[in-house]
Motif scaffolding. Structure first.
Motif, mmCIF file in Angstrom:
data_model
loop_
_atom_site.group_PDB
_atom_site.id
_atom_site.type_symbol
_atom_site.label_atom_id
_atom_site.label_comp_id
_atom_site.label_asym_id
_atom_site.label_seq_id
_atom_site.Cartn_x
_atom_site.Cartn_y
_atom_site.Cartn_z
ATOM 1 N N SER A 20 -1.903 6.816 -12.516
ATOM 2 C CA SER A 20 -2.163 5.387 -12.617
ATOM 3 C C SER A 20 -2.147 4.868 -14.049
ATOM 4 O O SER A 20 -1.763 3.723 -14.303
ATOM 5 C CB SER A 20 -3.513 5.051 -11.972
ATOM 6 O OG SER A 20 -4.563 5.764 -12.625
ATOM 7 N N GLU B 122 0.951 4.093 -3.017
ATOM 8 C CA GLU B 122 0.648 5.510 -2.750
ATOM 9 C C GLU B 122 1.790 6.407 -3.228
ATOM 10 O O GLU B 122 1.573 7.479 -3.796
ATOM 11 C CB GLU B 122 0.409 5.712 -1.264
ATOM 12 C CG GLU B 122 -0.906 5.111 -0.769
ATOM 13 C CD GLU B 122 -1.099 5.317 0.726
ATOM 14 O OE1 GLU B 122 -0.214 5.955 1.340
ATOM 15 O OE2 GLU B 122 -2.109 4.834 1.269
ATOM 16 N N THR B 123 3.026 5.955 -2.992
ATOM 17 C CA THR B 123 4.188 6.750 -3.419
ATOM 18 C C THR B 123 4.243 6.865 -4.937
ATOM 19 O O THR B 123 4.475 7.942 -5.499
ATOM 20 C CB THR B 123 5.483 6.090 -2.909
ATOM 21 O OG1 THR B 123 5.428 5.981 -1.484
ATOM 22 C CG2 THR B 123 6.696 6.916 -3.314
ATOM 23 N N ALA C 190 1.758 6.518 -7.018
ATOM 24 C CA ALA C 190 0.620 7.312 -7.499
ATOM 25 C C ALA C 190 0.869 8.812 -7.386
ATOM 26 O O ALA C 190 0.364 9.597 -8.193
ATOM 27 C CB ALA C 190 -0.641 6.933 -6.732
ATOM 28 N N ARG C 191 1.638 9.230 -6.353
ATOM 29 C CA ARG C 191 1.943 10.656 -6.206
ATOM 30 C C ARG C 191 2.916 11.129 -7.278
ATOM 31 O O ARG C 191 2.901 12.273 -7.699
ATOM 32 C CB ARG C 191 2.542 10.914 -4.824
ATOM 33 C CG ARG C 191 1.510 10.865 -3.685
ATOM 34 C CD ARG C 191 2.060 11.493 -2.430
ATOM 35 N NE ARG C 191 3.221 10.755 -1.938
ATOM 36 C CZ ARG C 191 3.146 9.773 -1.036
ATOM 37 N NH1 ARG C 191 1.967 9.406 -0.555
ATOM 38 N NH2 ARG C 191 4.238 9.161 -0.635
ATOM 39 N N SER D 134 0.830 -1.211 0.000
ATOM 40 C CA SER D 134 0.000 0.000 0.000
ATOM 41 C C SER D 134 0.862 1.256 0.000
ATOM 42 O O SER D 134 0.590 2.225 -0.727
ATOM 43 C CB SER D 134 -0.926 -0.011 1.223
ATOM 44 O OG SER D 134 -1.704 1.175 1.273
ATOM 45 N N ASP D 135 1.931 1.240 0.791
ATOM 46 C CA ASP D 135 2.832 2.396 0.844
ATOM 47 C C ASP D 135 3.507 2.638 -0.505
ATOM 48 O O ASP D 135 3.638 3.775 -0.966
ATOM 49 C CB ASP D 135 3.896 2.178 1.914
ATOM 50 C CG ASP D 135 3.302 2.177 3.325
ATOM 51 O OD1 ASP D 135 2.177 2.716 3.489
ATOM 52 O OD2 ASP D 135 3.957 1.636 4.235
#
Length: 463
Positions: free
Chosen positions: A90, A82-83, A85-86, A78-79
């Protein structure tokens, strides 16, 4: 799939210099990749099972040491997501991750398969997938028993091995002439000549091995006239204890497709009664007698068959007799009672390959029906259902060449053959040497005709 990715990358580099050339190669290469997805190779399932096993083992180890890997992995993943995606949207990061994963999988597998191919076929340009596909196809071929001797049987085997790896050649051991005869008299071994030819015909490196096995020494005290193959099999017989074991050991060393078996391990000596009352003994003496053969037998009478021979016949899907010298190559195998009894009991396609030309001293003036009657007379029953005959006559040059030796084409007397209850299979199975005028069976065409007939009678389909 290993060398496939590397070759694809090289092809992409070549695109800059020759786009048209790559365009022609790409479909072939893609087709080659998709071969790995074909069913029946028994590779994909084991790779998947192996990968699953590794994942399970790692997961089990992590649980055992109390790392609670599922939650940790989910949090870690998950981490990372998220990284990413920033940094990347996607619609870019997703396809990129998929491409990277597929590339690593293909690269790893390609390197693995490349290593395997390097070991199995170190000096061959043939792709591993093609080797595996051919191996599977040949192993699924019918169980074929071919009976005979001389050059005729080896010619037949050379063609059959392209369709099946389940071939058993049953070879006569009545030869008493030439190098085989000398070894038989001087050392007491069974004659290896016909067996040598069959082993060479079924070997993987046939051309080189045939040249080696057929090499005859022209000098040397005691060596002159002997072929290397005869000496090799004789030495193997002395080392292993008998000819059957020697052939099996030699076949493993030479990567033989199928097996070669002597009809019997008895020291068989042929005899023939001629129409004028003479009795001729010895396989090499029978054609020299120049008389019409009315009866053929052997000493000792009723020799025992090799157990492996009877087993092969009982398991056979297809039985072929000939081509070869009628009285000194084909019929001698049928003088073993167990062999002819086993053939008679088999309800499978059985066919006889008739010779193209008559043989002086053996089949002078013989027609196709005469060949059939000779076999029926020795066996006292019908052992085959059909006969393959050459459909056309040799050229005038060949006819003149053979006429000088009192040899002529075997005439097809259709009505007589039909009355004998045999089906006629005419085909163009002849090779003709324009320089010497000699004619021989073409091994490729002969095998193709035989297997087509087998398909029709048995319903088996070759790929």
């Amino acid at each position: 799939m290993v060398g496939l990715i590397e070759q694809a990358l090289r092809s992409l580099k070549m695109e800059k210099s020759s786009f048209a050339t790559v365009g022609r190669r790409t479909p072939k290469r893609m087709n080659h990749w998709f071969k790995w997805l074909a069913p029946g190779l028994l590779i994909k399932r084991w790779l998947l099972i192996s990968t699953t096993g590794i994942l399970c083992a790692v997961l089990g180890l992590a649980i055992w040491v109390g790392l609670t890997p599922i939650y940790r992995l989910m949090g870690f993943a998950s981490d990372i997501l998220e990284t990413i995606a920033r940094i990347l949207p996607s619609y870019i990061s997703g396809p990129l991750a998929i491409a990277l994963g597929l590339f690593l999988v293909f690269w790893g597998q390609s390197r693995s398969f490349g290593s395997i191919a390097g070991v199995l076929k170190p000096e061959s340009d043939e792709e591993l997938i093609d080797v595996l596909t051919a191996h599977r196809r040949l192993n699924r071929g019918p169980k074929i028993v071919a009976i005979g001797g001389g050059t005729g049987l080896s010619t037949l085997l050379r063609g059959l091995k392209e369709y099946s790896a389940n071939i058993t050649a049953i070879v006569t051991v009545a030869d008493d002439g030439g190098s085989s005869g000398r070894l038989r008299r001087e050392i007491g071994v069974l004659p290896p000549g016909d067996i040598r030819n069959c082993v060479a015909a079924l070997a993987a490196e046939e051309k080189l091995l045939t040249e080696l096995f057929q090499y005859r020494f022209n000098a040397g005290d005691g060596l002159s006239g002997h072929s290397f193959g005869n000496l090799f099999l004789t030495a193997m017989s002395e080392i292993t204890g008998d000819l059957e074991t020697a052939i099996a050991a030699s076949s493993k060393v030479l990567a033989v497709k199928g097996s070669v078996l002597p009809a019997t391990l008895a020291d068989v000596r042929l005899w023939a009664e001629l129409e004028d009352g003479r009795r001729i003994e010895g396989e090499s003496n029978i054609p020299k007698a120049e008389g019409k053969i009315v009866r053929l037998g052997c000493l000792p009478a009723n020799p025992p068959a090799l157990p492996a021979v009877i087993k092969a016949i009982k398991e056979a899907d297809f039985i072929i007799m000939g081509p070869g010298s009628l009285y000194t190559s084909v019929i001698p195998n049928l003088l073993v009672p167990d062999i002819r009894d086993a053939i008679a009991k088999k309800k499978v396609p059985r066919i006889y390959v008739c010779n193209i030309m008559t043989q002086p001293g053996e089949t002078d003036g013989y027609t196709v029906s005469d060949h059939i009657r000779a076999i029926d007379r020795v066996c006292d029953r019908r052992l085959f259902d059909a006969v393959i005959v050459q459909g056309s006559s040799p050229s005038a040059q060949s006819l003149i060449r053979y006429a000088q030796d009192n040899s002529h084409p075997v005439f097809l007397d259709r009505e007589a053959v039909t009355q004998l209850g045999r089906r006629i299979v005419p085909a163009n199975i002849m090779d003709e040497d324009r320089e010497t005028g000699y004619v021989r069976h073409n091994h490729q065409r002969l095998a193709k005709v035989l297997l087509r007939w087998y398909e029709k009678t048995h319903g088996f389909k070759f790929q």
